[in-house]
Design a protein around this motif. Structure first.
Motif, PDB file in Angstrom:
ATOM      1  N   SER A 185      -2.754  -0.433   8.673  1.00  0.00           N
ATOM      2  CA  SER A 185      -2.567  -0.984   7.334  1.00  0.00           C
ATOM      3  C   SER A 185      -2.004  -2.391   7.495  1.00  0.00           C
ATOM      4  N   HIS A 230      -5.845  -0.644   4.076  1.00  0.00           N
ATOM      5  CA  HIS A 230      -4.954   0.523   3.952  1.00  0.00           C
ATOM      6  C   HIS A 230      -5.570   1.695   4.695  1.00  0.00           C
ATOM      7  N   ILE A 274      -2.805   4.142  -3.574  1.00  0.00           N
ATOM      8  CA  ILE A 274      -1.837   3.829  -2.520  1.00  0.00           C
ATOM      9  C   ILE A 274      -0.936   5.032  -2.275  1.00  0.00           C
ATOM     10  N   THR A 327       0.810  -1.222   0.000  1.00  0.00           N
ATOM     11  CA  THR A 327       0.000   0.000   0.000  1.00  0.00           C
ATOM     12  C   THR A 327       0.847   1.277   0.000  1.00  0.00           C
TER      13      THR A 327
END
Length: 301
Positions: free
Chosen positions: A239, A270, A116, A86
């Motif tokens: 995350s 994430h 991301i 991520t």
């Protein structure tokens, strides 16, 4: 918003060891980590059937940032989201100091729709390694400078004392990039590089960073991303990856999980949001942010 809840019976993988614990979550951050939270009357999510890891920070210098959005989207899904990554770590190629701001701006614009997070370093030929260039990088908060090495002799000509002074106090590390095809020459120049970096007390990484590989904690710390990224610690962002448990992955590390057991990855979260569930990727354009590193090497390992 969910607010506070508990992830219980987590099996967190770190250094080939599984640690059983529970995490108190506040929105998109880990508020506390304890063995259990039995006395809390909050919603609970049991993850005992899974192995939990932090999401990865992946180094990739080949991002198709000049391609169309569908091409970039496809690339980010295949090379990042489906692999439990991520955060993207990349660089822009600088041939002239006066192009630095423009090139960084171009990359930020190209990644504005990224789902991301991303971290942008610079790559320079060794001739550009000057106090002036370093001051420009500090102004832009560049967390790392990749230095392309094509002969040992050039390293001798650099005014290292001035470089060290220019790097202070931000101290972004210098990272070697070897252009030699011969292994012996590459080894020799890396050995020379390390010797100079140690002797001159320059913040640096002594080996090349491998492409399309999760960054190890030592590198993450040097560039100032740990524990902000790739960690499941108190205060860190939420995350993580969930892998289905199995006997064959009981004693592997995170890198082997990444390379050889991607078929067991079933969930990626994430910053508190699910971005992958089973084989389905939830592509959220613009959910990714440019990560600004305040102080490289701040967290002492």
């Amino acid at each position: 918003m969910i607010g506070m809840y508990i992830i219980e019976d987590a099996n967190i993988l770190k250094n080939k060891q599984l640690t059983e614990c529970s995490l108190l979550i506040d929105e998109d951050r880990i508020a506390r980590i304890e063995s259990c939270f039995n006395h809390y009357r909050l919603m609970k999510m049991n993850v005992d059937p899974f192995i939990m890891t932090p999401t990865y920070v992946l180094f990739n210098s080949k991002i198709p940032h000049n391609e169309s959005f569908p091409e970039l989207k496809k690339y980010l899904i295949e090379h990042f989201l489906l692999k439990g990554c991520t955060t993207l770590f990349t660089y822009v190629d600088i041939s002239y100091e006066n192009k630095l701001t423009e090139k960084i701006s171009e990359m930020k614009t190209a990644l504005i729709s990224s789902p991301i997070d991303f971290v942008i370093a610079v790559k320079i030929p060794v001739r550009l390694l000057t106090p002036s260039l370093i001051r420009s990088c500090k102004k832009e908060k560049i967390p790392a400078i990749f230095v392309e090495l094509d002969n040992q002799g050039e390293l001798e000509k650099i005014p290292w004392g001035w470089i060290r002074e220019a790097l202070f106090p931000y101290n972004c590390p210098l990272i070697p990039l070897i252009s030699f095809s011969q292994k012996k020459e590459a080894r020799d120049v890396l050995s020379k590089w390390k010797g100079i970096m140690v002797k001159e007390k320059i913040p640096a990484i002594y080996e090349e960073i491998e492409e399309k590989q999760p960054l190890p904690v030592t590198v993450l710390n040097k560039v100032g991303l740990f524990p902000q990224k790739a960690s499941l610690m108190q205060g860190a962002e939420l995350s993580y990856n969930l892998y289905v448990k199995g006997r064959e992955i009981n004693n592997v590390d995170e890198v082997k999980l990444f390379h050889y057991h991607g078929d067991r990855l079933v969930v990626t979260v994430h910053k508190g949001k699910i971005v992958r569930s089973g084989n389905q990727v939830l592509f959220k354009p613009g959910f990714g942010k440019n990560v600004e590193v305040r102080t490289p090497s701040y967290f002492s390992l």
